[in-house]
Motif scaffolding. Structure first.
Motif, short mmCIF file in Angstrom:
data_model
loop_
_atom_site.label_atom_id
_atom_site.label_comp_id
_atom_site.label_asym_id
_atom_site.label_seq_id
_atom_site.Cartn_x
_atom_site.Cartn_y
_atom_site.Cartn_z
N ILE A 196 24.29 0.29 1.85
CA ILE A 196 24.85 0.35 3.21
C ILE A 196 23.77 -0.24 4.12
O ILE A 196 22.90 0.44 4.64
N SER A 197 23.82 -1.56 4.27
CA SER A 197 22.76 -2.29 4.97
C SER A 197 23.02 -2.43 6.46
O SER A 197 22.08 -2.66 7.23
N LEU A 198 24.26 -2.32 6.88
CA LEU A 198 24.65 -2.45 8.28
C LEU A 198 25.26 -1.13 8.72
O LEU A 198 26.21 -0.63 8.09
N PHE A 199 24.75 -0.57 9.81
CA PHE A 199 25.24 0.74 10.23
C PHE A 199 24.94 0.94 11.71
O PHE A 199 24.06 0.31 12.29
N ARG A 200 25.71 1.85 12.30
CA ARG A 200 25.48 2.23 13.69
C ARG A 200 24.61 3.49 13.70
O ARG A 200 24.97 4.52 13.10
N ALA A 201 23.47 3.40 14.37
CA ALA A 201 22.55 4.54 14.41
C ALA A 201 23.14 5.66 15.26
O ALA A 201 23.86 5.43 16.22
N ARG A 202 22.82 6.88 14.87
CA ARG A 202 23.17 8.04 15.69
C ARG A 202 22.17 9.16 15.40
O ARG A 202 21.54 9.18 14.34
N PRO A 203 22.00 10.08 16.34
CA PRO A 203 21.01 11.14 16.15
C PRO A 203 21.26 11.95 14.88
O PRO A 203 22.40 12.33 14.58
N GLY A 204 20.21 12.18 14.11
CA GLY A 204 20.30 12.99 12.91
C GLY A 204 20.72 12.25 11.66
O GLY A 204 20.66 12.82 10.56
N LEU A 205 21.13 10.99 11.78
CA LEU A 205 21.54 10.23 10.61
C LEU A 205 20.33 9.94 9.73
O LEU A 205 19.26 9.60 10.23
N VAL A 206 20.51 10.05 8.40
CA VAL A 206 19.39 9.87 7.48
C VAL A 206 19.78 8.90 6.36
O VAL A 206 20.80 9.11 5.68
N ALA A 246 0.82 -1.22 0.00
CA ALA A 246 0.00 0.00 0.00
C ALA A 246 0.85 1.26 0.00
O ALA A 246 0.32 2.36 0.19
N GLY A 247 2.16 1.10 -0.19
CA GLY A 247 3.03 2.26 -0.31
C GLY A 247 3.86 2.58 0.90
O GLY A 247 4.58 3.59 0.91
N ALA A 248 3.82 1.77 1.95
CA ALA A 248 4.67 2.01 3.11
C ALA A 248 6.14 1.92 2.70
O ALA A 248 6.52 1.08 1.88
N SER A 249 6.96 2.78 3.24
CA SER A 249 8.34 2.96 2.78
C SER A 249 9.36 2.36 3.73
O SER A 249 9.33 2.65 4.93
N LEU A 250 10.27 1.56 3.19
CA LEU A 250 11.40 1.07 3.97
C LEU A 250 12.23 2.24 4.48
O LEU A 250 12.64 2.26 5.64
N ILE A 251 12.48 3.21 3.63
CA ILE A 251 13.33 4.34 4.01
C ILE A 251 12.73 5.07 5.20
O ILE A 251 13.44 5.41 6.16
N ASP A 252 11.43 5.33 5.18
CA ASP A 252 10.79 6.05 6.29
C ASP A 252 10.90 5.26 7.58
O ASP A 252 11.16 5.82 8.65
N ALA A 253 10.70 3.95 7.50
CA ALA A 253 10.74 3.12 8.71
C ALA A 253 12.16 3.05 9.28
O ALA A 253 12.35 3.14 10.50
N VAL A 254 13.15 2.90 8.42
CA VAL A 254 14.54 2.83 8.91
C VAL A 254 14.93 4.16 9.55
O VAL A 254 15.54 4.18 10.63
N ASN A 255 14.57 5.26 8.94
CA ASN A 255 14.92 6.56 9.52
C ASN A 255 14.21 6.79 10.86
O ASN A 255 14.78 7.38 11.78
N ALA A 256 12.99 6.30 10.97
CA ALA A 256 12.30 6.40 12.25
C ALA A 256 13.00 5.54 13.30
O ALA A 256 13.16 5.95 14.47
N ALA A 257 13.43 4.35 12.91
CA ALA A 257 14.11 3.45 13.85
C ALA A 257 15.45 4.03 14.30
O ALA A 257 15.86 3.84 15.46
N ILE A 258 16.13 4.71 13.41
CA ILE A 258 17.41 5.34 13.77
C ILE A 258 17.22 6.27 14.97
O ILE A 258 18.08 6.34 15.86
#
Length: 289
Positions: A203-213, A75-87
């Protein structure tokens, strides 16, 4: 544990997820969801989250070991949006994302866990890891018309190449330690693949940090995250072995009738080992032995 939507998952901040390493699996359809989840649980991820339609069924064991988030990709849900929210809720944690029918392999993954690799990678002052998306496909499309077969999977043993990644902000000079990688089905059947979807690097594996997009092309807004190695020696890379392109080419009405087989003279049976991928030069152990 199940959440009715992405917002409720983010608000809950599940402790296992925010600590990591955590895997986010995005189910675009019902193909091989369970095998994808089991593969990443076995890799040693402390938390595995399935983002998908609530009607997708899981066996009883997965129901108790996987976090579910209702998230309808069709239905159009975005992987990019979800990953950025999880970050935003997991600063400092190692995160990973992929689609269903995709399987992460890293050097020596048969005997070492994802946590061990991420610890080593972090000690080398790296906050992200380049992964190559290696196309898998069934060798016999008559037996597997959707091109997916775990028992009869093949991959291309050659035909991969890299080009300089140009920086439009610096007169199109090549970016330092960044390349665009191509090959596999996207290269062999490029007439059916839009130009902006032909790269096989993520870049499938990464360390999350504030502001990362995470950007729509699977690179990050921090250019150091997009490099394949540090300045002083080669680093680890990994592979995401994926049926996704094969599925799409057989599902797409514009390509399915033109493709009778994906098999060619450079096809090789996939034995589901990291050693095969290293032998083919499809991932790099770096200094990790």
């Amino acid at each position: 544990m199940q959440f009715p939507d992405l917002d409720s998952f983010i608000a809950a901040r599940p402790p296992a997820f925010t600590k990591g390493p955590s895997a986010m699996i995005f189910a675009e359809d019902g193909v091989e969801i369970e095998s994808t989840l089991y593969h990443h649980l076995n890799a040693g991820f402390k938390s595995v989250v399935l983002f998908g339609h609530p009607e997708f069924k899981l066996d009883r064991k997965l129901q108790t070991s996987v976090i579910r988030v209702n998230y309808d990709m069709a239905a159009g849900a975005s992987l990019i949006d979800a990953v950025n929210a999880a970050i935003s809720i997991a600063p400092g944690a190692w995160l990973y994302y992929c689609y269903n029918a995709e399987y992460l392999f890293f050097p020596f993954c048969e005997t070492r866990s994802i946590g061990e690799m991420m610890t080593f990678h972090g000690e080398e002052r790296r906050d992200a890891m380049l992964t190559y998306v290696i196309d898998l496909y069934a060798s016999n499309l008559k037996d597997a018309p959707n091109a997916v077969s775990l028992d009869d999977a093949c991959l291309d043993k050659s035909g991969y190449y890299a080009q300089a990644r140009l920086d439009p902000e610096v007169h199109n000079h090549p970016k330092e330690r960044q390349l665009d990688f191509f090959g596999g089905l996207r290269w062999r059947f490029e007439e059916f693949v839009p130009p902006d979807r032909r790269r096989i690097d993520r870049i499938s594996l990464f360390r999350a940090r504030p502001g990362l997009v995470l950007r729509p092309d699977f690179t990050f807004d921090d250019e150091e995250y997009n490099t394949y190695s540090c300045k002083w020696h080669n680093n680890l890379t990994a592979a995401v072995c994926s049926f996704r392109v094969a599925k799409a080419l057989k599902r797409n009405p514009g390509s399915t009738h033109d493709i009778k087989t994906f098999h060619w003279h450079n096809s090789e049976s996939f034995d589901w080992t990291s050693q095969q991928l290293m032998d083919l030069g499809l991932m790099e152990p770096g200094q990790w032995f």
